[in-house]
Design a protein around this motif. Structure first.
Motif, PDB file in Angstrom:
ATOM      1  N   ARG A   1       0.829  -1.206   0.000  1.00 29.00           N
ATOM      2  CA  ARG A   1       0.000   0.000   0.000  1.00 29.00           C
ATOM      3  C   ARG A   1       0.866   1.260   0.000  1.00 29.00           C
ATOM      4  O   ARG A   1       0.650   2.165  -0.811  1.00 29.00           O
ATOM      5  N   CYS A   2       1.846   1.323   0.898  1.00 31.48           N
ATOM      6  CA  CYS A   2       2.719   2.504   0.965  1.00 31.48           C
ATOM      7  C   CYS A   2       3.548   2.631  -0.313  1.00 31.48           C
ATOM      8  O   CYS A   2       3.807   3.739  -0.779  1.00 31.48           O
ATOM      9  N   ARG A   3       3.943   1.519  -0.868  1.00 26.39           N
ATOM     10  CA  ARG A   3       4.685   1.541  -2.131  1.00 26.39           C
ATOM     11  C   ARG A   3       3.820   2.156  -3.235  1.00 26.39           C
ATOM     12  O   ARG A   3       4.289   2.970  -4.030  1.00 26.39           O
ATOM     13  N   ASN A   4       2.533   1.790  -3.283  1.00 24.43           N
ATOM     14  CA  ASN A   4       1.622   2.338  -4.288  1.00 24.43           C
ATOM     15  C   ASN A   4       1.311   3.810  -4.047  1.00 24.43           C
ATOM     16  O   ASN A   4       1.145   4.576  -4.996  1.00 24.43           O
ATOM     17  N   VAL A   5       1.245   4.223  -2.777  1.00 26.13           N
ATOM     18  CA  VAL A   5       1.044   5.646  -2.460  1.00 26.13           C
ATOM     19  C   VAL A   5       2.212   6.452  -3.007  1.00 26.13           C
ATOM     20  O   VAL A   5       2.025   7.518  -3.622  1.00 26.13           O
ATOM     21  N   ASP A   6       3.425   5.958  -2.835  1.00 21.37           N
ATOM     22  CA  ASP A   6       4.610   6.639  -3.343  1.00 21.37           C
ATOM     23  C   ASP A   6       4.566   6.736  -4.865  1.00 21.37           C
ATOM     24  O   ASP A   6       4.853   7.792  -5.438  1.00 21.37           O
ATOM     25  N   LEU A   7       4.192   5.648  -5.522  1.00 18.41           N
ATOM     26  CA  LEU A   7       4.089   5.644  -6.981  1.00 18.41           C
ATOM     27  C   LEU A   7       3.058   6.668  -7.453  1.00 18.41           C
ATOM     28  O   LEU A   7       3.287   7.408  -8.420  1.00 18.41           O
ATOM     29  N   LEU A   8       1.921   6.737  -6.777  1.00 16.73           N
ATOM     30  CA  LEU A   8       0.889   7.708  -7.128  1.00 16.73           C
ATOM     31  C   LEU A   8       1.418   9.132  -6.986  1.00 16.73           C
ATOM     32  O   LEU A   8       1.186   9.988  -7.851  1.00 16.73           O
ATOM     33  N   ARG A   9       2.134   9.401  -5.912  1.00 20.23           N
ATOM     34  CA  ARG A   9       2.688  10.745  -5.707  1.00 20.23           C
ATOM     35  C   ARG A   9       3.654  11.111  -6.829  1.00 20.23           C
ATOM     36  O   ARG A   9       3.658  12.244  -7.307  1.00 20.23           O
TER      37      ARG A   9
END
Length: 85
Positions: free
Chosen positions: A36-44
């Motif tokens: 989840r945190c990895r995907n949040v970073d990618l989205l940012r």
């Protein structure tokens, strides 16, 4: 003493490795605590929320370009042309 690793998104403490690398979900998400945190970073990144905000001065450009004044002048000229458009 070694400081514990923390997730750059949520600041959760990442537990020390207890299994061989690559076998747990946490290992696959490193340096984040979860997918989840990895995907949040990618989205940012995709939204352009990460940016270098330090202005490039001529002295800094000289340093970065290996003290080549001609290359700095070309970069500055190109930059001023783009701003004029």
């Amino acid at each position: 003493m070694i400081a514990p690793r923390t997730c750059p998104i949520c600041d959760a403490t990442i537990p020390p490795d207890v299994r061989p690398e690559g076998t747990s979900a946490a290992d696959r998400a490193f340096p984040f605590c979860s997918e989840r945190c990895r995907n949040v970073d990618l989205l940012r990144w995709s939204q352009g929320k990460y940016a270098i905000t330090e202005p490039l001065t001529p002295d800094r450009l000289l340093h970065e370009l290996g003290d080549d004044p001609e290359a700095v002048e070309q970069l500055l000229a190109r930059e001023s042309e783009e701003e004029g458009d």
